[in-house]
Design an enzyme around this catalytic site. Structure first.
Site, short mmCIF file in Angstrom:
data_model
loop_
_atom_site.label_atom_id
_atom_site.label_comp_id
_atom_site.label_asym_id
_atom_site.label_seq_id
_atom_site.Cartn_x
_atom_site.Cartn_y
_atom_site.Cartn_z
N HIS A 70 34.72 70.73 38.62
CA HIS A 70 33.22 71.14 38.61
C HIS A 70 32.79 71.86 39.57
O HIS A 70 32.49 71.44 40.72
CB HIS A 70 32.30 69.89 38.46
CG HIS A 70 31.06 70.14 37.93
ND1 HIS A 70 30.38 69.71 36.61
CD2 HIS A 70 30.15 71.06 38.59
CE1 HIS A 70 29.14 70.44 36.63
NE2 HIS A 70 28.89 71.14 37.67
N HIS A 111 31.05 75.96 40.43
CA HIS A 111 29.90 77.08 40.19
C HIS A 111 30.51 78.25 41.18
O HIS A 111 29.81 78.74 42.14
CB HIS A 111 28.41 76.90 40.56
CG HIS A 111 28.05 75.86 39.39
ND1 HIS A 111 27.36 76.08 38.63
CD2 HIS A 111 28.06 74.58 39.74
CE1 HIS A 111 27.17 75.01 37.66
NE2 HIS A 111 27.50 74.22 38.72
N GLN A 149 22.56 77.93 32.25
CA GLN A 149 21.83 77.33 33.25
C GLN A 149 20.07 77.30 33.03
O GLN A 149 19.76 76.24 33.42
CB GLN A 149 22.04 78.11 34.42
CG GLN A 149 21.00 78.06 35.82
CD GLN A 149 21.79 76.59 36.56
OE1 GLN A 149 22.67 77.01 37.22
NE2 GLN A 149 20.95 75.38 36.51
N HIS A 172 26.51 69.55 31.61
CA HIS A 172 25.86 69.05 32.81
C HIS A 172 24.92 68.08 32.01
O HIS A 172 23.94 68.64 31.36
CB HIS A 172 25.02 70.26 33.39
CG HIS A 172 25.72 71.12 34.40
ND1 HIS A 172 26.65 71.75 34.13
CD2 HIS A 172 25.36 71.27 35.75
CE1 HIS A 172 27.24 72.19 35.23
NE2 HIS A 172 26.55 72.08 36.26
N GLU A 232 21.32 65.23 34.68
CA GLU A 232 21.34 65.31 36.32
C GLU A 232 20.00 65.17 36.70
O GLU A 232 19.28 66.10 37.00
CB GLU A 232 22.08 66.66 36.41
CG GLU A 232 22.13 66.58 38.02
CD GLU A 232 22.61 68.21 38.61
OE1 GLU A 232 22.74 69.19 37.77
OE2 GLU A 232 22.90 68.17 39.75
N ASP A 283 31.27 71.02 43.04
CA ASP A 283 30.05 71.68 42.28
C ASP A 283 29.68 72.71 43.08
O ASP A 283 29.44 73.98 42.71
CB ASP A 283 28.83 70.52 42.63
CG ASP A 283 27.73 70.68 41.31
OD1 ASP A 283 28.04 71.59 40.64
OD2 ASP A 283 26.78 70.02 41.36
#
Ligand code: FE2
Length: 429
Positions: A57, A59, A152, A210, A213, A309
């Site tokens: 995971h 970005h 996102q 996701h 969260e 992440d």
């Protein structure tokens, strides 16, 4: 005659004095005392040889952008999302590719050879997808990079969110992402999970959402994700990332939820560094940790792994591309300090992640791909404590990175490495 033999390795499962012989990029033999010659020999001098680390995971479109165009002053998740919204319109494909490649170079030195990165699809220009598809191709010889189409700003909430995500998949991004807790309402979030699972079923793709969260004990998207996984027959192909709300949920409800997740064979991806940094921000004291229920999920038989992440981006100003740093935090926050606990944590950044990513030929067995890492540590427990130097990183039977050993670390025998020259040298070649 083999291409390469690693001599005197300790393996993560506890086997010691093992030789690993490589031929044609695969492990041809793995046993004590291989009586054969090779084009290249490396002595591990009894140290740990692990399969490569895996980050399930990440970005990569945002990584190493710290300070552009400004810093995250509050350090919160929501300011991070707002800051990314400022950076995204001014980011070019070229600078995104450059940052990502720089990160991949770092990853290799850390023995991190498999990464699953989310790709933000919110901006319909899809510069992010163009950039990371190029990076995926360019790093192929040394890093296996999986990409997730990630809305996102919300699949339904963002203008053109639905069309952009589908276009990114058309371009070749291979996994369906989502962010149900960021949609406008709980109902929209639920609908997004249903729609995204349908897309994955229609296109034959994996899912990585996701999910929940938040610190909201009533966030219920993981329940929907598990139910939709079963409804569409996607068992084993779906990952729930973060799942931090599970930390705060009612215990009775969780006793019903975890078996449902197990039935759906959900792969759980927890992100300990980011979760401990960003969750519980609305709390005074006592302050929640916000990590999902790692021990309970593992005990229920779910496949649990850990992601990095973020590294130096709008959400997280720290990080080093080291999955042992991630695992080290997991030991603390999940309070898994027993010997067996630590072995499970080490698995969570290696073999468990391999399962989540659906990797074939991963591991230290005959016939597996000859990808591995020699660490300046005696075993996985010491590796978790020291986050040690990756002395050599091997991909398809070739050494692609070497780092000189650190001097002065305290090893398990309590003596500084510098007074034990037998254990303190660069692997022999
Ligand atoms: Fe993430």
């Amino acid at each position: 005659m083999f291409d390469l033999i690693i001599r005197d390795a300790t393996l993560p499962d506890g086997r010691t004095g093992i030789d690993i012989a490589v031929s044609g990029g695969t492990i041809a033999a793995i046993e004590p005392g291989i009586a054969a010659e090779a084009g290249e020999e490396i002595s591990a001098t009894g140290r740990l040889v692990s399969p490569p680390f895996i980050d399930p995971h990440f970005h990569m479109d945002a990584t190493l952008s710290l300070g552009i165009p400004r810093m995250n002053v509050s350090g919160t998740l929501l300011e991070g999302i707002a800051l990314w919204g400022e950076l995204r319109p001014i980011a070019t494909k070229e600078e995104m590719v450059e940052r990502a490649l720089r990160y991949c170079d770092l990853a290799v030195t850390q023995g991190l050879l498999f990464i699953r990165s989310h790709v933000d699809t919110s901006d319909p220009r899809l510069v992010t997808a163009e950039a990371l598809l190029e990076v995926q191709e360019r790093v192929k010889p040394y890093i296996d990079l999986q990409l997730v189409a990630f809305p996102q700003d919300g699949y339904y909430r963002a203008k053109d969110g639905v069309a952009s995500l589908n276009r990114a998949l058309d371009m070749g991004v291979g996994i369906v992402g989502g962010i149900p807790h960021f949609e406008r309402t709980m109902e929209d979030g639920k609908a997004s999970v249903e729609a995204l699972c349908r897309i994955a079923a229609d296109r034959g793709l994996p899912v990585d959402i996701h999910c929940d969260e938040t610190d909201d004990p009533l966030s219920r998207h993981i329940e929907t994700l598990a139910a939709e996984t079963i409804r569409f027959g996607l068992e084993g192909r779906v990952a729930g990332s973060h799942l931090t709300s599970m930390h705060s949920m009612d215990n009775y409800y969780v006793s019903k939820l975890i078996p449902l997740m197990a039935e759906a064979r959900i792969n759980v991806i927890s992100n300990p560094l980011i979760n401990i940094m960003l969750q519980g921000r609305h709390d005074t004291y006592p302050k929640r940790r916000g990590l999902t229920r790692v021990r309970e999920l593992m005990e229920a038989g779910l496949n649990v792994c850990f992601g990095h992440d973020c590294v130096m981006d709008p959400w997280y100003s720290m990080g080093s591309g080291d999955m042992l740093e991630v695992a080290h935090m997991a030991v603390h926050v999940a309070q898994m300090a027993g010997i067996e606990d630590k072995r499970k944590i080490f698995d969570a950044v290696t073999v468990n992640s391999a399962k989540t990513l659906g990797l074939e030929g991963y591991g230290l067995e005959k016939g597996c791909k000859a990808d591995f890492v020699i660490l300046q540590a005696a075993d996985p427990i010491e590796a978790l404590r020291l986050k040690p130097t990756r002395l050599a990183v091997i991909k398809a039977g070739k050494v692609i990175s070497r780092t000189a050993p650190k001097i002065g670390e305290l090893f398990l025998d309590g003596r500084p490495a510098s007074v034990d020259p037998g254990r303190d040298h660069v692997p022999k070649t």
